[in-house]
Design a protein around this motif. Structure first.
Motif, PDB file in Angstrom:
ATOM      1  N   ALA A   1      21.688 -34.247 -64.005  1.00  0.00           N
ATOM      2  CA  ALA A   1      21.651 -35.648 -64.543  1.00  0.00           C
ATOM      3  C   ALA A   1      22.168 -35.622 -65.769  1.00  0.00           C
TER       4      ALA A   1
ATOM      5  N   LEU B   1      12.266 -36.581 -69.017  1.00  0.00           N
ATOM      6  CA  LEU B   1      13.160 -37.761 -69.501  1.00  0.00           C
ATOM      7  C   LEU B   1      13.386 -37.492 -70.821  1.00  0.00           C
TER       8      LEU B   1
ATOM      9  N   TRP C   1      22.500 -46.574 -68.661  1.00  0.00           N
ATOM     10  CA  TRP C   1      21.463 -45.507 -68.858  1.00  0.00           C
ATOM     11  C   TRP C   1      19.983 -45.833 -68.276  1.00  0.00           C
TER      12      TRP C   1
ATOM     13  N   CYS D   1      21.730 -36.019 -73.616  1.00  0.00           N
ATOM     14  CA  CYS D   1      23.007 -37.124 -73.394  1.00  0.00           C
ATOM     15  C   CYS D   1      23.215 -37.472 -74.878  1.00  0.00           C
TER      16      CYS D   1
ATOM     17  N   MET E   1      14.181 -39.991 -62.702  1.00  0.00           N
ATOM     18  CA  MET E   1      12.696 -40.017 -63.146  1.00  0.00           C
ATOM     19  C   MET E   1      12.039 -40.423 -61.630  1.00  0.00           C
TER      20      MET E   1
ATOM     21  N   ILE F   1      16.339 -34.984 -70.947  1.00  0.00           N
ATOM     22  CA  ILE F   1      17.817 -35.557 -70.562  1.00  0.00           C
ATOM     23  C   ILE F   1      18.210 -36.565 -71.601  1.00  0.00           C
ATOM     24  N   VAL F   2      17.481 -37.407 -72.126  1.00  0.00           N
ATOM     25  CA  VAL F   2      17.976 -38.453 -73.124  1.00  0.00           C
ATOM     26  C   VAL F   2      18.479 -37.788 -74.512  1.00  0.00           C
TER      27      VAL F   2
ATOM     28  N   LEU G   1      25.241 -38.387 -66.695  1.00  0.00           N
ATOM     29  CA  LEU G   1      24.651 -39.386 -67.506  1.00  0.00           C
ATOM     30  C   LEU G   1      25.578 -39.512 -68.888  1.00  0.00           C
TER      31      LEU G   1
ATOM     32  N   ASN H   1      17.659 -31.255 -64.479  1.00  0.00           N
ATOM     33  CA  ASN H   1      17.882 -31.868 -65.629  1.00  0.00           C
ATOM     34  C   ASN H   1      19.442 -31.748 -66.053  1.00  0.00           C
TER      35      ASN H   1
ATOM     36  N   TYR I   1      19.411 -35.265 -57.873  1.00  0.00           N
ATOM     37  CA  TYR I   1      18.142 -34.708 -58.583  1.00  0.00           C
ATOM     38  C   TYR I   1      17.151 -34.270 -57.763  1.00  0.00           C
TER      39      TYR I   1
ATOM     40  N   LEU J   1      18.445 -43.285 -65.512  1.00  0.00           N
ATOM     41  CA  LEU J   1      17.241 -42.463 -65.822  1.00  0.00           C
ATOM     42  C   LEU J   1      16.273 -42.704 -65.042  1.00  0.00           C
TER      43      LEU J   1
END
Length: 847
Positions: free
Chosen positions: A48, A93, A60, A100, A68, A96-97, A52, A45, A21, A64
């Motif tokens: 990642a 963030l 996670w 995923c 970050m 990405i979350v 992930l 991103n 990253y 994460l």
């Protein structure tokens, strides 16, 4: 659908997420700070998300956090204030979350290559929706800080994030589920290298110098999507994204858009639209290949199942001709496959059954039924009738048009013949029952009145005509020894069971004693009170006498089978064991009651000299209906270990009508005889003193070696070995010492030669050796080593030590010198020269 692989160690994954990253973020931020740069390309991103999405949820938070932290450090490295650098963390963030979570919950990443629709779902959840949400938050933060307008910031963010996700995510997710080796193992890797060069060199050339450059950029990608696998296309898309994105980001691409602002905002859209169709096409082609492989595998399984099916199977054209038939059908009908291919099913159908079969075929073609089953007769090639159970279904294409029929034909001829025999037996039984003189009687329990028909009167020797008797009158006809038992059974039927099944003896009016079988049923009124017994009587005297004779015969047969020295095994029609005599129990290791009902192959494990299982003669006997002999030198593998040499013969057992009932197998233990044969064969070919080949066996081996050289070429060597000073040992210590020395020297020489070489004692102190496929130089070295070993051998006998030497004569075996007699003379001549040259040497006779 592939399962997510096992997660890697957490420290290694943390390091990979942080370093990857950080490097991608540093590259993107550096690019955005260059003069003339339009917007950043954001791959971090997507990187990642790829690492992930399939990790356990407990990982996670640290992963994460590492991503970050790398984001924060990358912005701080280029001099951004801490508040500004930190402001980029929430939108990244969130993006990405969200990506995923969507990939994990929907399973889109696992189904990515199942269909183009599944791939679009994967792109939507992983590359399109998350950037839209993340860009909204990021653009709001940028506008709040006064760094850019919401609209420009949102478009820049969306384009950079979408392009990065579309370029990186498919390849990265594919690699997470597989490995780099599968990508490098692409069978068209030379094409992959070619397209890679075209993308890396041709892409920038098209973007900088050609009109409508994105057409030229997408062309090799579309071709690669058709030619290569999905992962290779995804790799080329990533390369095109990087090379094209750098050119666009640095502002090197010209544009015909009149509005510079719109050019800046939408500059990545053509590149994104040029890359996405290639991925979609690659996904569709991958699915097409997968379905083709599955179809090929399905067709292979169908062909194998058809070819190896135990019942007849055929593919029949709409014209009724056999398109494909299996071995079982050919064996059933007696035709070869090529003979059936020129016939129709009508040609082998019995004329009386053809009309009904054709009517059912018309109903299938008309769509009124999907399949049918029919018992029908077929005509064997020999002309005889065969019953078969036919099952037919129609195969149609995707438009519903009929293609061909699938027919399964089970041979039920034996069953149908058995049913016909059973029907005939039932008819005969019915006629026999009518003619057997069965008598019918009725006993009124209230009045104690017995009514007999004429049959009953004839059975008891009374005048014909309806007789009216009492229960006591009937008892008067019974044999005195049976009265008490009969009365108990009759009373039990009246009071409880309601049925009477009894056998007893009677004295007829003429004094003759007969055995009667009786059946009766109790009739009750509506209140359940017994009213009368209704039954039948028939004479079973002859049957009882026959049963007694059969019992005695069976006992005599059993005694005979138990007394004979051979093993006897009987089976039914299916080859299942029904009886073993004591000798067979000893040979097989099975008791008769344990083996009953088991296949003959399970009870008798027969194997040949090579250790492989051999066919049991019972199967051939049952199939051919004739005697069969156990072929070759067979042995029985005993369950407790070891084997027993056997000679055996199976013969069919038939009933009075000639029908095959089963088989009987007679086994003789020939272990001792076979061991004696082996001993005699060994003694005939080996020297009794040394255990080496004797002279006749050696001469045969030499002749074989000569034939091998003449047929296959090559070179072999014959060595004639004569011991020096051996006579002194016999004269000094006696022949016993000489024999012991010969045995020791034989073991010594045998240990020096190769496994395929042949060593023999020709007689006295003379030995011979054949070295197969051996160069002359190697033979000379072996001869020298044998001479040295023999000279070093010491015989200790009666406190004395004896030594001997050896002289060796060598003759070469080749295509020009391959006569056994001449070779022996040559080797003997060479040995003679070696002795006269001083002994303890070898000499070669060159021919």
């Amino acid at each position: 659908m592939r399962r997510p692989r096992e997660p890697d160690a957490l420290p290694a994954t943390l390091s990979l997420v942080f370093c990857g990253y950080l490097l991608l973020a540093l590259g993107a931020i550096w690019l955005s700070r260059q003069p003339g740069s339009i917007a950043t390309l954001w791959y971090a991103n997507a990187f990642a998300v790829a690492l992930l999405w399939d990790q356990p949820l407990r990982r996670w938070a640290p992963l994460l956090g590492a991503a970050m932290l790398a984001n924060l450090l990358a912005n701080l490295a280029f001099g951004d204030p801490l508040p500004l650098a930190a402001s980029f963390i929430p939108p990244n963030l969130l993006e990405i979350v969200l990506a995923c979570a969507l990939l994990r919950v929907s399973g889109a990443a696992l189904r990515m290559n199942e269909s183009p629709g599944a791939f679009l779902q994967f792109i939507c959840f992983g590359a399109l929706l998350p950037p839209l949400v993340g860009a909204s938050l990021g653009a709001s933060i940028l506008a709040w800080q006064g760094l850019d307008s919401f609209e420009r910031g949102w478009l820049f963010w969306v384009e950079g994030a979408m392009l990065g996700a579309v370029s990186v995510l498919p390849l990265a997710v594919w690699l997470r589920q597989r490995s780099w080796w599968e990508l490098f193992g692409e069978r068209r890797r030379h094409e992959l290298v070619l397209y890679g060069v075209m993308v890396l060199l041709g892409g920038p050339f098209a973007l900088l110098l050609l009109p409508f450059p994105f057409v030229y950029l997408s062309l090799p990608l579309m071709i690669a999507a058709v030619r290569l696998n999905f992962a290779s296309t995804a790799l080329l898309v990533a390369l095109a994204s990087v090379s094209g994105g750098l050119i666009i980001a640095l502002g090197l691409l010209g544009s015909s858009l009149p509005d510079q602002g719109w050019r800046d905002l939408l500059i990545y859209l053509p590149l994104l639209l040029a890359l996405l169709p290639a991925l979609l096409l690659a996904s569709a082609v991958e699915q097409l290949r997968k379905r083709r492989r599955e179809l090929t595998a399905s067709e292979t399984r169908f062909r194998d199942a058809m070819d190896h099916s135990a019942i007849g199977m055929a593919l029949v054209g709409l014209d009724g001709r056999w398109q494909r038939v299996n071995r079982a059908l050919c064996e059933m009908l007696g035709y070869r496959e090529e003979e059936l291919s020129v016939l129709g099913f009508q040609d082998v159908t019995h004329p009386d059954d053809l009309a009904g079969d054709l009517e059912l075929v018309r109903e299938i073609l008309a769509g009124r039924r999907h399949s049918y089953r029919l018992e029908k007769r077929y005509l064997h090639k020999s002309g005889r009738e065969i019953w078969g159970l036919l099952a037919v279904s129609l195969v149609r294409d995707h438009e519903g048009e009929p293609l061909y029929f699938i027919s399964q034909i089970e041979d039920i001829d034996r069953r149908k013949r058995a049913e016909e025999r059973e029907a005939e037996l039932a008819r005969r039984y019915s006629v026999a029952t009518e003619a057997s003189g069965v008598g019918v009687w009725e006993w009124d329990l209230a009045s104690d009145r017995l009514l007999w028909d004429d049959g009953m009167c004839r059975l008891y020797g009374l005048p014909a005509g309806d007789a009216e008797l009492s229960y006591g009158d009937w008892l008067a006809h019974l044999h005195p020894d049976d009265i008490a038992r009969v009365e108990r059974e009759v009373q039990a039927a009246r009071e409880g069971s309601g049925r009477l099944d009894i056998e007893f003896r009677i004295r007829r009016a003429d004094g003759e004693v007969r055995v009667i079988k009786g059946h009766a049923r109790l009739i009750r009124d509506l209140a359940g009170k017994p009213l009368r017994l209704v039954g039948t009587n028939w004479d079973v005297s002859e049957l009882r006498q026959l049963a007694e004779r059969l019992r005695e015969e069976r006992e005599r047969l059993q005694v005979t089978l138990d007394a004979i020295g051979d093993g006897v095994i009987t089976t039914d029609l299916d080859g299942r064991v029904s009886f073993l005599n004591p000798v067979a129990e000893r040979l097989s290791g099975w008791r008769s009651d344990e083996a009953r009902g088991l296949p003959i192959e399970q009870v008798l494990l027969l194997e040949g000299e090579d250790g492989r299982l051999v066919p049991n003669p019972v199967r051939h006997c049952l199939e051919q209906g004739s005697s069969a002999t156990l072929q070759g030198l067979a042995s029985l593998r005993h369950p407790a270990g070891g084997s027993i040499a056997l000679r055996g013969q199976a013969a069919p057992m038939r009933g009075c009508d000639g029908a095959l009932l089963g088989s009987v197998l007679v086994l003789t233990d020939v272990s001792e005889a076979r061991a004696m044969q082996k001993h005699l064969r060994y003694a005939a070919t080996h020297d009794a003193l040394t255990g080496l080949l004797n002279r006749p066996a050696f001469e045969d081996a030499l002749a074989d070696s000569c034939r091998d050289v003449l047929q296959n070429g090559g070179h072999s060597v014959l060595c004639f070995i004569d011991l020096d000073r051996f006579k002194e040992v016999n004269d000094s210590a006696g022949h016993a010492a000489g024999d012991e020395l010969l045995r020791q020297l034989a073991r010594l020489m045998h240990a020096q030669v190769r496994a395929g070489d042949q060593l023999a004692r020709l007689g006295g102190d003379e030995f011979a050796l054949i070295l197969r496929s051996c160069p002359l130089q190697q033979a000379e070295l072996l001869a020298a080593r044998l001479i040295a070993q023999i000279q070093g051998q010491v015989l200790a006998w009666d406190g004395q030590e004896f030594r001997v030497g050896a002289s060796v004569g060598i003759a070469c075996i080749h295509s020009g010198n391959a006569h056994p007699t001449e070779l022996l003379k040559q080797a003997d001549t060479a040995c003679y020269r070696a002795k006269h040259a001083g002994r303890g040497q070898f000499a070669v006779e060159h021919r």
